[in-house]
Write an enzyme that holds these catalytic residues in place. Structure first.
Site, short mmCIF file in Angstrom:
data_model
loop_
_atom_site.label_atom_id
_atom_site.label_comp_id
_atom_site.label_asym_id
_atom_site.label_seq_id
_atom_site.Cartn_x
_atom_site.Cartn_y
_atom_site.Cartn_z
N HIS A 73 11.46 32.11 29.35
CA HIS A 73 12.88 32.22 29.69
C HIS A 73 13.76 32.82 28.60
CE1 HIS A 73 12.49 29.09 33.16
NE2 HIS A 73 12.05 30.37 33.57
N HIS A 76 14.67 31.19 25.44
CA HIS A 76 13.92 30.80 24.47
C HIS A 76 13.10 32.27 23.89
CE1 HIS A 76 13.74 26.55 25.35
NE2 HIS A 76 14.19 26.96 26.24
N HIS A 139 6.96 23.58 34.29
CA HIS A 139 8.50 24.03 34.43
C HIS A 139 8.54 25.02 35.34
CE1 HIS A 139 12.42 24.92 32.83
NE2 HIS A 139 12.03 25.81 32.00
N ASP A 161 10.53 22.90 27.61
CA ASP A 161 11.32 22.78 28.47
C ASP A 161 9.97 22.00 29.62
OD1 ASP A 161 13.33 23.79 27.50
OD2 ASP A 161 13.72 25.45 29.11
N ASP A 193 13.12 17.45 25.88
CA ASP A 193 13.81 18.03 26.53
C ASP A 193 15.06 16.93 27.18
OD1 ASP A 193 15.21 19.55 28.55
OD2 ASP A 193 13.38 20.13 29.59
N HIS A 366 13.46 20.97 35.15
CA HIS A 366 13.67 19.92 34.12
C HIS A 366 13.38 18.35 34.71
CE1 HIS A 366 15.02 22.85 30.95
NE2 HIS A 366 15.58 23.43 32.05
#
Lengths: 547, 547
Positions: A73, A76, A139, A161, A193, A366
């Site tokens: 993502h 990140h 995730h 995550d 997280d 999450h």
């Protein structure tokens, strides 16, 4: 255990803590976890995106050994092009994450420069004094990992995550056994997280949205358009599954959607038969009841497909009466207004629009509170350091740990830039490093400083008034009428009285013959006059020249 | 029934439909329901607030007989000062609503001008051909009413803002009997609140927050600060109840909070003994565990008490370690970012911050889906016209009615400015009136037109570049160096190269000796140059004069 200091450095500014970039440092060796971007808040005017200020790493670039990316993502991976320009070290990522990074670097012509290394969940990477073990986590994107970082000062676990999805779309659950095994080795600190720390219970499995998709695909007479993030690869799989089941063909719309799907299919992370996929051109020629269009723009971004459809600016096709549009996403905090406006506009154009909570067409990627507790229970760390969330989330994560019996001194809520040190198995606070965020605007990186941002805010509130006067250098009298221009202040055709009054103010002020301080005097006088007349405070620029 | 036309005119622009102001018109008689304001969206730069464009009413001012206000919230009363300046007719309101209007008008020195009339739930007001019957509804403010408007063309019911709270704080439930009685008379059309049309189930009673308040008040060692809307009178009562039970004294902080509490106590809508209330000064001298401070600023507004406390700008007192702060509210859509930032800042200053969903410290004042269905069932209207909500809410409200068996042609989802007509008991669409919203900015009402707003947006994105040049009228050469100023574009001390390059561009362009079109040529050239260099598009102003 060594008695040298192990340091954890969350890099960034105010916002999500320990999210976009974190350094792990032991002696002269540093590894970097993730290199992501943040999206600008509503009052960060004109900013494209934000990167963490990694000056700390630049100053220690000879110590940086590697970058390890947890998943693909943007928050990140998005800062990789910026980091590479300063610190070109080996980058480790799982196959899909690497693939998505390649797409990004190729677009900037930087792919050749990067030292990309493919690793897999279960692998150990030996980097200087560190052994980094990757373990699989669920995730909203496949191939995400958490990290177990063995250091001479103790074992650090980073969740990445994650959620504990028992029925993930790709069938690959979070590696509970590994978490338990790490626990048996003794974990010094868990960085976990905190995104959903204020959500009670357990985040629903990604699977729960499939029945909703199937029903919508079945009930819709016309086309179905599904909008989601271009990186939400598992959602693409679910749309494909529902499309196949309901006898619709599927097309990917929007460059990032197409490129990511192509990469994920090539690498085997998307299992979509060729016979199911059609081009947008083909889809538009088919009977509306036979197609699904998978589009970008679930956040209503103006340049995305859905953003353009909502305002009638999409070239290839438009929203039509009978279309059913699914927004398979939640608004990112701060985007609510834009997303809801987009939904209203799509309704106006004749579509049915379906979004959570109208139907369960999205779930979070999450962990919620019960999952967070389970993670703590599985890993049993000596120290918990909540990360990934705003301060309010970290505080709530801390409360959960205290409820479970962890001691206050063993849970550390901190901020970006605060160095966390471990010596002899004990945590202590280190220095605070300078840092923050760097704004990217156009091709400029970091040149938008707070004073520039404040000026933008002032300009945005009440606009600008510009006055130019040329004075005869002998008599001091104006050679022409003053030139007065405004933008964003008043609607000029209906403000002629005010503009004429401003002109009179200029003449009266010039009558005072103030010489050197004319510009300053005139600026102050016009500001005061304008505020009295309008209760507004535009920026006022006066230019007086002599000729 | 007459065969003259009954007209319903929702007044306003894009946003919530039929919310802030609605006209009911029969022959030459008009009554107006509510006169509220809207709050600006994030991209309405520099705007203070928004009022509906009521030009339609101004043009028919001799026909307007009365204004009826359903309850005392800003989005139903806030535009009264503006309306009074154009249309000064009798205003009807219940005692508390009238009291809050008086507070508002007194502040503007307009109280003497207004023709305020007190009415009570259960009263009938005869206005021209209309008989308006007020019936009690529960909402997040006491003394709210819905309206049954009997007209020669049929009976119209307007829900106002409502919820079906079986245990309201003031013990006064919605008047179910009246709704049923109206049904027995035959209701032509129901205009009903759609705010929570996407919320399943039943909105919890206001009462559910009392246990949470009591526990927080009990557990807190230090001060408790409760932030909510200054108009949320029933929340004040609940805080008072919990304070009394837990042995704390209560102080009201912030002018609107103090004035509204004073008015509500005077009129008997707040039952708070004098012994419970202390001044802020007294509260600050007491032991922290003995006080509750009730503050404005639950939306993080910068000028509110909570907004100032979060940024350390409150004069009288500051947030201290040990304070417990309750945000008893939900963020208004679009305010999420500001609210969460405020929460993070309060945490940073050492407070514990409690907000929904951390604890149930707020409930909505609007009906959810099951209540909406009950209202339809009780009133059994021929036509349902969903109002009070964005288009997406109205569409969802419509789906609920269709699920209940109402026919498509008997449910009308429409927009502001669309006249709804009834003739012979049938609904038809009338004309679309021009309208929209009027921006209020400083002392200016309506002079911020879309082009001015677009300029503000452009200014806010990339700032401004201003260039002044004086040319010798004989030679065409510049008399001085060009003067170049920027704001909100780049950080000048670090952009000297760019500014010098701009200056060279000016000289090169002037070398071309373009005479009449110099300013335009120079502007275009600089824009292009700046975009190439920076990928930014500031507004460029060039002023060339000859001397």
């Amino acid at each position: 255990m060594s008695n040298e200091v192990l340091r954890i450095v969350p890099i960034g500014g105010v916002g999500e803590i320990g999210k976009n970039m974190t350094a792990i440092e032991y002696g002269d060796d540093i590894i970097v976890i993730d290199t992501g971007i943040m999206f600008p808040e509503n009052d960060m005017l004109g900013i494209d995106y934000i990167i963490p200020d990694f000056q700390y790493l630049i100053e220690r670039r000879d110590h940086v050994r590697a970058i390890v990316i947890t998943h693909g993502h943007e928050d990140h991976t998005g800062a990789i092009p910026h980091v590479l320009q300063e610190i070109n070290v080996p980058i480790y990522a799982t196959p899909l994450t690497r693939g998505l990074i390649e797409v990004k670097l190729a677009r900037r012509g930087m792919l050749q420069r990067a030292q990309l290394n493919t690793v897999n969940a279960g692998d150990n990477i030996k980097i200087g004094p560190f052994t980094v073990e990757l373990f699989h986590v669920c995730h909203s994107i496949p191939d995400a990992v958490g990290l177990a970082i063995d250091t001479p000062a103790g074992l650090i676990v980073h969740s990445g995550d994650y959620k504990f999805d028992h029925t993930p779309v790709d069938g690959w659950a979070t590696d509970y056994a590994k978490l338990a095994e790490l626990s048996s080795r003794g974990v010094l600190a868990l960085l976990a997280d905190s995104t959903n720390a204020d959500k009670a219970g357990w985040t629903p499995s990604e699977r729960v949205i499939e029945p909703a998709f199937e029903q919508i695909f079945r009930d819709a007479d016309g086309r179905v358009l599904v909008a989601t993030f271009a990186s939400l690869i598992s959602r693409m799989q679910q749309v494909a599954n529902a499309a196949e089941k309901m006898g619709r063909k599927m097309a990917f719309v929007g460059m990032s959607m197409r490129e990511n799907a192509k990469m994920a299919r090539k690498l085997g992370y998307l299992d979509i038969p060729d016979s199911l996929v059609v081009s947008v051109e083909q889809a538009l020629k088919m009977s509306p009841g036979q197609v699904v269009l998978m589009c970008t723009g679930s956040q209503g971004e103006p340049a995305s497909i859905m953003g353009r459809l909502a305002t009638g600016r999409n070239r290839q096709f438009s929203v039509e009466q009978g279309d059913t549009i699914i927004l398979s996403s939640h608004p990112i905090p701060g985007n609510e207004e834009t997303v809801y406006r987009t939904i209203n506009r799509l309704f106006e154009r004749g579509a049915e629009v379906i979004y959570d909570p109208i139907a369960p067409v999205h779930v979070s990627g999450h962990a919620s509170q019960e999952e967070m507790k389970l993670l703590i229970e599985l890993v049993r760390p000596k120290y918990l350091i909540p990360v990934h969330g705003e301060l309010r989330h970290l505080r709530q994560h801390r409360l959960l740990a205290l409820e479970m019996g962890m001691k206050e001194e063993n849970v550390l809520v901190t901020g970006n830039g605060q160095v966390i040190e471990f010596v002899d198995g004990n945590l202590r606070l280190g220095e605070r490093i300078p840092g923050g965020y760097v704004f990217v605007d156009g091709s400029g990186v970091g040149d938008i400083v707070p004073s520039v941002m404040r000026d933008r805010e002032r300009l945005s509130n009440d606009g600008v008034v510009i006055v130019s006067v040329v004075l005869d250098k002998f008599t001091g009298d104006p050679i022409h009428s003053p030139v007065i221009r405004t933008k964003g202040f008043v609607y000029e055709p209906e403000a002629q009285d005010l503009l004429e009054a401003l002109e009179r103010q200029v003449y009266e002020a010039l009558g005072r013959n103030l010489n050197g301080s004319t510009e300053r005097y005139l600026t102050d006088r016009l500001r005061g006059f304008i505020y009295n007349e309008t209760q507004r405070r535009p920026m006022v620029f006066v230019n007086v020249q002599k000729a």
